[in-house]
Design a protein around this motif. Structure first.
Motif, PDB file in Angstrom:
ATOM      1  N   VAL A 247      59.261  41.820  26.927  1.00  0.00           N
ATOM      2  CA  VAL A 247      59.908  43.024  26.395  1.00  0.00           C
ATOM      3  C   VAL A 247      58.949  43.789  25.489  1.00  0.00           C
ATOM      4  N   GLY A 248      58.215  43.068  24.639  1.00  0.00           N
ATOM      5  CA  GLY A 248      57.284  43.720  23.713  1.00  0.00           C
ATOM      6  C   GLY A 248      56.159  44.444  24.424  1.00  0.00           C
ATOM      7  N   VAL A 249      55.544  43.776  25.394  1.00  0.00           N
ATOM      8  CA  VAL A 249      54.449  44.397  26.149  1.00  0.00           C
ATOM      9  C   VAL A 249      54.963  45.604  26.941  1.00  0.00           C
ATOM     10  N   LEU A 255      55.785  53.170  25.561  1.00  0.00           N
ATOM     11  CA  LEU A 255      55.756  54.123  24.446  1.00  0.00           C
ATOM     12  C   LEU A 255      54.501  54.982  24.445  1.00  0.00           C
ATOM     13  N   LEU A 256      53.459  54.530  25.125  1.00  0.00           N
ATOM     14  CA  LEU A 256      52.221  55.302  25.194  1.00  0.00           C
ATOM     15  C   LEU A 256      52.321  56.462  26.188  1.00  0.00           C
ATOM     16  N   ALA A 265      59.134  53.659  33.089  1.00  0.00           N
ATOM     17  CA  ALA A 265      58.017  52.737  32.890  1.00  0.00           C
ATOM     18  C   ALA A 265      58.488  51.408  32.311  1.00  0.00           C
ATOM     19  N   PHE A 266      59.447  51.464  31.393  1.00  0.00           N
ATOM     20  CA  PHE A 266      59.938  50.250  30.729  1.00  0.00           C
ATOM     21  C   PHE A 266      60.573  49.298  31.742  1.00  0.00           C
TER      22      PHE A 266
END
Length: 405
Positions: A247-249, A255-256, A265-266
């Protein structure tokens, strides 16, 4: 009092799935209905009726409820997707069905939007003449094409591109929530069973159902939730670290990118990293991953259902728009099912593809769980992600096409 109300609602959303699951295990008739549908009904009651009528209104319907709903629904999907994917077996021969489901779904929505335009444009254009010319039936058709191949993100984007008024956008969004809920209820109550009789139903899906039933029986005989058994804490810790990392990656990379691409993208990254992790035998052998992901899906189900505010639907001023939207949703499902019968696409692939189109990818894990068929999860997420990507293009092009008709 507001803090107390917040605690009560969070507790209900988190604990109700466990109570419903226990109830389904005890009563066969409830198990046939399914935990997901029961949680949906319970969510509707919570969202539209005073949950605790003997308490003050501030406690029965606190101002913090929308924030609670948004936080829980947003958190459950990113947790559930990678955990579900860990237990999936991926087959290359599913590609044909997925591509056909994507193509037939797009064609079905396009046909429904065009046909509905001729049926409802008189009423919608009459409403537009009283407000803004940008709220024409052609622009509404374009927005429906975008939202029912993509999602709410596409609806907002096309609204900005076409200059549709904020009032019409909010009205469409409210109608969409209600009709999408009815669509899901239709599938969960009897649609899945009907389509499995009408369309091909592969043996792999039956095996997944039997496997799920076996797991449920083992859990019932054990008398404990899987993640409270002895010796499971190391596996829980490993799953926690893997999930947080995925989830973090995924969120960090997404976000970029430009703001409008975050959700696409997520979910794409969550899916890709979840698939990659599933090839680790150590991770794929952890059976409690399925238990935890299913519980997240149950929480998501009751929370999302509680967000369907029936009182927000102003039928007196939006009958034509509501009719157009309803026609597109249910007519596109009918067209896709008929095309699937002709092309021999299996029932579960059509159900998951239609869910991805009409309700967007976050609802795909919930539907896969309701069907007890993990095999279609990746295909459903992929179809939904492609829909996100092409929704803006299709919506704009269809609005221009309808202007020429």
């Amino acid at each position: 009092m507001e803090i107390l109300a917040t605690i009560i609602f969070i507790s209900i959303f988190l604990l109700a799935p466990a109570a419903v699951k226990a109830f389904c295990k005890k009563h066969k008739w409830a198990d046939k209905i399914g935990a997901v549908l029961i949680l949906y009904i319970l969510g509707i009651i919570i969202g539209n009726l005073r949950l605790l009528p003997f308490l003050p209104a501030a406690l029965a319907h606190p101002s913090s409820l929308p924030a609670i709903q948004d936080a829980l629904s947003s958190a459950m999907v990113p947790i559930a997707i990678p955990l579900l994917l860990l237990r999936c077996n991926f087959r290359l021969n599913d590609t044909r069905s997925q591509l056909l489901a994507l193509a037939t779904g797009t064609i079905a929505v396009l046909c429904a939007v065009v046909c509905g335009y001729f049926i409802f444009r008189g009423g919608i254009d009459a409403m537009a003449s009283d407000s803004a010319s940008s709220d024409s039936a052609a622009n509404i058709g374009g927005m429906l094409m975008g939202v029912y191949t993509g999602g709410t993100i596409n609806l907002a984007a096309i609204k900005s591109m076409l200059g549709v008024s904020e009032r019409t956008y909010l009205l469409l969004n409210s109608c969409d929530m209600i009709i999408s809920f009815l669509f899901l209820t239709l599938l969960l109550s009897f649609g899945i069973r009907f389509l499995r009789r009408f369309l091909p139903f592969e043996a792999a899906a039956l095996q997944s159902t039997e496997e799920s039933a076996s797991i449920a029986a083992n859990d019932s005989n054990d008398g404990k939730a899987a993640f409270f058994r002895r010796g499971q804490w190391k596996q829980l810790g490993l799953l926690f670290l893997v999930t947080v990392a995925i989830v973090g990656v995924s969120a960090g990379i997404a976000l970029l990118l430009p703001e409008g691409w975050f959700m696409t993208a997520f979910i794409l990254l969550l899916t890709s990293l979840g698939i990659a992790a599933s090839f680790s035998k150590r991770l794929s052998d952890i059976k409690i991953a399925e238990d935890i992901s299913m519980y997240c899906i149950y929480i998501f189900s009751i929370v999302v259902a509680s967000m369907a505010d029936l009182s927000a639907l102003d039928l007196s001023s939006s009958l034509s728009m509501l009719g157009y939207l309803s026609f597109v949703v249910f007519c596109s499902l009918l067209i896709q099912v008929l095309l699937a019968k002709l092309l021999r696409i299996d029932a579960d692939t059509i159900v998951i593809a239609s869910t991805a189109f009409i309700c967007s990818p976050p609802f795909v894990p919930m539907m896969a769980a309701a069907m007890k068929n993990r095999r279609v999860l990746v295909g459903g997420l992929t179809i939904g992600i492609i829909g996100y990507a092409m929704g803006n293009y299709l919506g704009f092009l269809v609005s221009r096409l309808l202007l020429l008709l």
